[in-house]
Design an enzyme around this catalytic site. Structure first.
Site, PDB file in Angstrom:
ATOM      1  CG  HIS A 101      46.848  70.531  18.435  1.00 43.39           C
ATOM      2  ND1 HIS A 101      46.743  71.805  18.935  1.00 43.39           N
ATOM      3  CD2 HIS A 101      45.685  70.296  17.771  1.00 43.39           C
ATOM      4  CE1 HIS A 101      45.578  72.318  18.604  1.00 43.39           C
ATOM      5  NE2 HIS A 101      44.916  71.431  17.877  1.00 43.39           N
ATOM      6  CG  HIS A 103      43.466  67.552  14.697  1.00 44.16           C
ATOM      7  ND1 HIS A 103      42.422  67.363  15.567  1.00 44.16           N
ATOM      8  CD2 HIS A 103      43.797  68.866  14.792  1.00 44.16           C
ATOM      9  CE1 HIS A 103      42.123  68.512  16.158  1.00 44.16           C
ATOM     10  NE2 HIS A 103      42.941  69.448  15.699  1.00 44.16           N
TER      11      HIS A 103
END
Ligand code: AMP
Ligand code: ZN
Length: 142
Positions: A101, A103
């Site tokens: 992922h 941010h």
């Protein structure tokens, strides 16, 4: 494609809720549940990959292609003047959720969020030696 015990896979499958902000066939973006600043979002591949090093190039391209439009939308929605993109890889780098992922963290002047502080190399030879070591790791046969 999905890991049964992965919370982000569960979000992709709809087994856990999320505050979705963007979705394609391959990428999902949703608000971080514990934001550094309001609007802090995570952009993830829908397929389970552990982190950046585990991402096939096609998945990486799709993930990175989402960063600019979603980041720009977060800035517009929050009135932010800047945005940090951060990807934590492995526990030593602060990775807690082992589904890749990125941010997206909206930034405001004077918000007080501190990034790392840099320290120069001892001398230019040390810097050149480090560059050589990384080049060697990239192409050991050369
Ligand atoms: P990292 O340290 O890069 O692995 O960050 C994982 C991030 O996932 C943290 O910022 C958490 O706040 C966030 N997070 C964990 N669970 C959820 C969830 N169910 N929904 C949204 N964000 C989450
Ligand atoms: Zn997963």
């Amino acid at each position: 494609m999905h890991q049964p015990d992965c919370i982000f896979c569960k979000i992709v499958k709809g087994e856990l809720p999320c505050a979705k902000v963007f979705e394609t066939d391959h990428v999902l973006a949703f608000l971080d549940i514990a934001p550094v600043a309001p609007g802090h979002a995570l952009v993830i591949p829908k397929a389970h990959h552990v982190n950046l090093f585990d991402l096939p190039e096609e998945a990486a391209v799709r993930l990175f292609a989402a960063l600019s439009p979603v980041g720009a939308a977060i800035m517009a929605a929050t009135g932010a003047a800047g945005l940090n993109v951060q990807i934590n890889n492995n526990a030593a780098a602060g990775q807690v959720v082992f589904h890749a992922h990125a941010h997206l963290i909206p930034r405001h002047e004077g918000d007080g969020l501190r990034l790392w502080s840099g320290h120069p190399y001892a001398d230019n030879a040390a810097m050149q030696a480090m560059a050589a070591a990384v080049r060697q790791a990239l192409a050991p046969s050369r």
